[in-house]
Design a protein around this motif. Structure first.
Motif, short mmCIF file in Angstrom:
data_model
loop_
_atom_site.label_atom_id
_atom_site.label_comp_id
_atom_site.label_asym_id
_atom_site.label_seq_id
_atom_site.Cartn_x
_atom_site.Cartn_y
_atom_site.Cartn_z
N ALA A 161 0.71 -1.09 0.09
CA ALA A 161 -0.13 0.07 -0.04
C ALA A 161 0.95 1.21 0.17
N LEU A 162 1.92 1.28 0.60
CA LEU A 162 2.70 2.36 0.74
C LEU A 162 3.75 2.60 -0.28
N SER A 163 3.99 1.51 -1.12
CA SER A 163 4.97 1.67 -2.14
C SER A 163 4.09 1.72 -3.53
N GLY A 164 2.84 1.44 -3.66
CA GLY A 164 1.85 2.01 -4.88
C GLY A 164 2.07 3.30 -5.51
N PRO A 165 1.68 3.24 -6.53
CA PRO A 165 1.90 4.90 -7.33
C PRO A 165 1.31 5.99 -6.62
N ALA A 166 1.86 6.91 -6.48
CA ALA A 166 1.30 8.23 -5.96
C ALA A 166 0.78 8.78 -7.11
N HIS A 167 -0.61 9.03 -7.07
CA HIS A 167 -1.29 9.95 -7.72
C HIS A 167 -1.41 11.46 -7.41
N ALA A 168 -1.02 12.40 -8.26
CA ALA A 168 -1.04 13.78 -7.98
C ALA A 168 -1.55 14.38 -9.00
N ASP A 169 -2.25 15.57 -8.82
CA ASP A 169 -2.96 16.20 -9.98
C ASP A 169 -1.95 17.12 -10.34
N LEU A 170 -2.04 17.63 -11.46
CA LEU A 170 -1.13 18.62 -12.18
C LEU A 170 -1.82 19.98 -12.19
N ARG A 171 -1.75 20.81 -11.69
CA ARG A 171 -2.48 21.94 -11.62
C ARG A 171 -1.65 23.09 -12.59
N ILE A 172 -2.36 23.51 -13.57
CA ILE A 172 -1.53 24.56 -14.36
C ILE A 172 -2.00 25.81 -14.07
N THR A 173 -1.25 26.94 -13.62
CA THR A 173 -1.82 28.19 -13.20
C THR A 173 -1.25 29.35 -13.88
N ARG A 174 -0.06 29.18 -14.32
CA ARG A 174 0.53 30.24 -15.16
C ARG A 174 1.84 29.43 -16.10
N ASP A 175 1.30 29.08 -17.07
CA ASP A 175 2.43 28.27 -18.21
C ASP A 175 2.09 28.90 -19.47
N HIS A 176 3.43 29.50 -19.72
CA HIS A 176 3.38 30.20 -21.06
C HIS A 176 3.91 29.50 -21.99
N GLY A 177 4.19 28.44 -21.85
CA GLY A 177 4.81 27.29 -23.08
C GLY A 177 6.35 27.23 -22.72
N ALA B 250 1.25 8.36 -18.37
CA ALA B 250 1.42 7.05 -17.82
C ALA B 250 1.21 6.73 -16.53
N ARG B 251 1.21 8.02 -15.67
CA ARG B 251 0.92 7.73 -14.20
C ARG B 251 -0.49 7.87 -13.96
N GLY B 252 -1.37 8.18 -15.04
CA GLY B 252 -2.78 8.27 -14.84
C GLY B 252 -3.31 9.52 -13.99
N GLU B 253 -2.37 10.42 -14.12
CA GLU B 253 -2.74 11.66 -13.12
C GLU B 253 -3.74 12.45 -14.03
N ARG B 254 -4.22 13.27 -13.16
CA ARG B 254 -5.12 14.47 -13.87
C ARG B 254 -4.69 15.60 -14.04
N VAL B 255 -5.05 16.52 -15.02
CA VAL B 255 -4.74 17.87 -15.09
C VAL B 255 -5.89 18.85 -14.94
N ILE B 256 -5.54 19.82 -14.11
CA ILE B 256 -6.36 20.88 -13.66
C ILE B 256 -5.82 22.11 -14.42
N ILE B 257 -6.58 22.67 -15.17
CA ILE B 257 -6.02 23.82 -15.95
C ILE B 257 -6.93 25.17 -15.17
N ASP B 258 -6.11 25.81 -14.43
CA ASP B 258 -6.66 26.77 -13.50
C ASP B 258 -6.04 28.13 -13.69
N GLY B 259 -5.72 28.36 -14.90
CA GLY B 259 -5.09 29.56 -15.22
C GLY B 259 -4.61 29.53 -16.65
N ILE B 260 -3.42 30.25 -16.94
CA ILE B 260 -2.99 30.41 -18.23
C ILE B 260 -2.24 29.21 -18.67
N CYS B 261 -2.70 28.76 -19.79
CA CYS B 261 -2.02 27.46 -20.54
C CYS B 261 -2.03 28.05 -22.03
N ASN B 262 -0.74 28.39 -22.21
CA ASN B 262 -0.52 29.04 -23.69
C ASN B 262 0.72 27.99 -24.25
#
Length: 147
Positions: free
Chosen positions: A12-28, A43-55
């Protein structure tokens, strides 16, 4: 001193750690770096939350991470433009890359390509989508708990 931990706890402790990627100010940035970053997230099955600029290259997320793993908050905005070479190698001039633009477009799903087409295609100028119907035709709004 040694400790004994049951195998079920270790698993249980060594299983994959899932974290969301929160994009807030990404100009590319560099396309290849974004490809690698988003492939790791997929590949890790993570979610992406766009919460600001994604250019620019940030928007490649829509062609690499599954759409059901991406959402936008009311603060989200997307920006699209023609690909260009690193200005450090072109004496500070913005030199368009048709190969880079073709590569970038090849990653976009039909909803993104359709929006770009309806808005005059890619140009040197940043074309932006802010929260609202146009954005939601591309990607679903996030549940309120993500705000």
């Amino acid at each position: 001193m040694r400790f004994w931990v049951p195998a079920t706890i270790l698993i249980a402790l060594s299983g994959p750690a899932h974290a969301d990627l929160r994009i807030t100010r990404d100009h590319g940035g560099y396309v290849e770096e974004y490809k690698a970053k988003y492939q790791r997230i997929r590949a890790r099955g993570e979610r992406v939350i766009i919460d600001g600029i994604c250019n620019s290259a940030c928007t490649m997320v829509f062609g690499i991470v599954p759409m059901n793993k991406i959402c936008v908050t009311p603060r989200a905005s997307l920006g699209f433009h023609l690909a260009y070479y690193d200005k450090a190698y072109t004496f500070g001039l913005k030199v368009n890359s048709s190969a880079g633009t073709t590569d970038l477009m090849s990653y976009y799903p039909p909803t993104v390509k359709s929006w770009i087409s309806r808005n005059g295609g890619l140009t040197n100028e940043m074309k932006k989508i802010k929260n609202g119907r146009d954005l939601w035709q591309i990607v679903d709004p996030c549940p309120e708990e993500f705000f």
